[in-house]
Motif scaffolding. Sequence first.
Motif, mmCIF file in Angstrom:
data_model
loop_
_atom_site.group_PDB
_atom_site.id
_atom_site.type_symbol
_atom_site.label_atom_id
_atom_site.label_comp_id
_atom_site.label_asym_id
_atom_site.label_seq_id
_atom_site.Cartn_x
_atom_site.Cartn_y
_atom_site.Cartn_z
ATOM 1 N N PRO A 295 0.790 -1.230 0.000
ATOM 2 C CA PRO A 295 0.000 0.000 0.000
ATOM 3 C C PRO A 295 0.828 1.290 0.000
ATOM 4 O O PRO A 295 0.313 2.350 -0.323
ATOM 5 C CB PRO A 295 -0.847 -0.115 1.263
ATOM 6 C CG PRO A 295 -0.117 -1.070 2.136
ATOM 7 C CD PRO A 295 0.605 -2.009 1.211
ATOM 8 N N ALA B 100 -4.092 3.381 7.974
ATOM 9 C CA ALA B 100 -3.956 4.155 6.733
ATOM 10 C C ALA B 100 -3.323 5.501 7.072
ATOM 11 O O ALA B 100 -3.539 6.042 8.152
ATOM 12 C CB ALA B 100 -5.320 4.360 6.076
ATOM 13 N N ALA C 221 -7.353 -2.948 3.491
ATOM 14 C CA ALA C 221 -6.800 -2.449 2.231
ATOM 15 C C ALA C 221 -7.689 -2.963 1.106
ATOM 16 O O ALA C 221 -8.391 -3.960 1.258
ATOM 17 C CB ALA C 221 -5.364 -2.942 2.022
ATOM 18 N N SER D 191 -3.928 -1.327 -1.692
ATOM 19 C CA SER D 191 -4.055 0.122 -1.510
ATOM 20 C C SER D 191 -4.770 0.377 -0.192
ATOM 21 O O SER D 191 -5.750 -0.306 0.130
ATOM 22 C CB SER D 191 -4.890 0.743 -2.638
ATOM 23 O OG SER D 191 -4.292 0.549 -3.878
ATOM 24 N N PHE D 192 -4.304 1.359 0.572
ATOM 25 C CA PHE D 192 -4.984 1.724 1.807
ATOM 26 C C PHE D 192 -6.419 2.116 1.523
ATOM 27 O O PHE D 192 -6.728 2.660 0.459
ATOM 28 C CB PHE D 192 -4.295 2.918 2.482
ATOM 29 C CG PHE D 192 -2.980 2.579 3.128
ATOM 30 C CD1 PHE D 192 -2.903 1.692 4.184
ATOM 31 C CD2 PHE D 192 -1.815 3.175 2.680
ATOM 32 C CE1 PHE D 192 -1.689 1.395 4.784
ATOM 33 C CE2 PHE D 192 -0.596 2.892 3.271
ATOM 34 C CZ PHE D 192 -0.537 1.998 4.327
#
Length: 141
Positions: free
Chosen positions: A37, A125, A96, A117-118
């Motif tokens: 991420p 995050a 995520a 990805s966060f």
Amino acid sequence: MTDQTDAFLTAWTTAEQAGDVRTLDQLLTAGFYGVGPMGFILPKTAWLARHQAGDLAYTSFGLDQVQADGHGEVTVVTARHTSAGTYQDRPVPEAARATLVIVSEGGTRKLAVIHLSFIAGTRGAPALLGPALQAGQDAPQ
């Protein structure tokens, strides 16, 4: 989602949570890589090493909101990845968004790529910029 894809994802999430390097080695392609991420890229050896060194320990690891789309011998999966655990004694992010590319090699399903990805507003995050993003809304175009 096909039964084959569901079975593969169950085997993979179970092996990740358990830190089962032997099973993970079999479930990942030789050219596997994971994109974290924060944008780092881990080839297969480094992905497995996270568990071998004992740096990574999960108490839970799973996927939900799973969507799968088959393209011949390739299946692209998007899901919400949720986990609890530590990496080098620091908490791992709780959630995520994940994109997984699963391929068929000689009739066996294997994970070729994962990209994480966060998810804005979830524990772990990074802090967000701007009030709209802090509320979990899409970034302005």
